[in-house]
Write a protein that holds these residues in place. Sequence first.
Motif, mmCIF file in Angstrom:
data_model
loop_
_atom_site.group_PDB
_atom_site.id
_atom_site.type_symbol
_atom_site.label_atom_id
_atom_site.label_comp_id
_atom_site.label_asym_id
_atom_site.label_seq_id
_atom_site.Cartn_x
_atom_site.Cartn_y
_atom_site.Cartn_z
ATOM 1 N N TRP A 80 -91.139 40.608 -9.140
ATOM 2 C CA TRP A 80 -92.272 40.344 -8.237
ATOM 3 C C TRP A 80 -93.534 40.139 -9.059
ATOM 4 N N TRP A 85 -96.917 40.551 -2.794
ATOM 5 C CA TRP A 85 -96.890 41.341 -1.554
ATOM 6 C C TRP A 85 -98.081 40.937 -0.702
ATOM 7 N N ALA A 95 -94.124 38.759 2.202
ATOM 8 C CA ALA A 95 -94.335 38.446 0.794
ATOM 9 C C ALA A 95 -94.354 36.939 0.586
ATOM 10 N N GLY A 120 -89.331 45.223 -4.187
ATOM 11 C CA GLY A 120 -90.659 45.603 -3.758
ATOM 12 C C GLY A 120 -91.772 45.182 -4.685
ATOM 13 N N PRO A 121 -92.981 45.345 -4.212
ATOM 14 C CA PRO A 121 -94.166 44.894 -4.944
ATOM 15 C C PRO A 121 -94.465 45.743 -6.152
#
Length: 130
Positions: A80, A85, A95, A120-121
């Motif tokens: 990421w 995000w 996102a 995830g971010p």
Amino acid sequence: MPALGDGVRTAGDIGMYAQTLARQFKALDVISHGRAGWNAVSTSDPAAAANFGATIPPRAEKYERAHEVIQIVQALWGSWEQDAWLLDVDGKRFADMDKIQPLNLQGKSGRRTAPPPAAGPQGAAGQPDG
């Protein structure tokens, strides 16, 4: 008992998929504002492995597998970009998918990763300490 994020949590590779580990520790990293750490272990206890229908492989194979899991988890964390995000409720966008790099990793253990959005971010520290 320490507060959430005040220290390092231990998790092993037996019974846990790399993507699950990445998601759990990334979530801790984000909600603790970069204060999460991961102590990656590879069990040597046959009873612990038996809980997951596994056996303890020879020492070299065990650590090779653990190394692969760590590499996959770190690749997921790094997939990421910092500003991927969005949390755009009105636009219904969680996102920016153009800022999430797809992964296709294969190791001797045969583990493959799914697309990385579940990782995830970036947290305050970039990724949990490991």
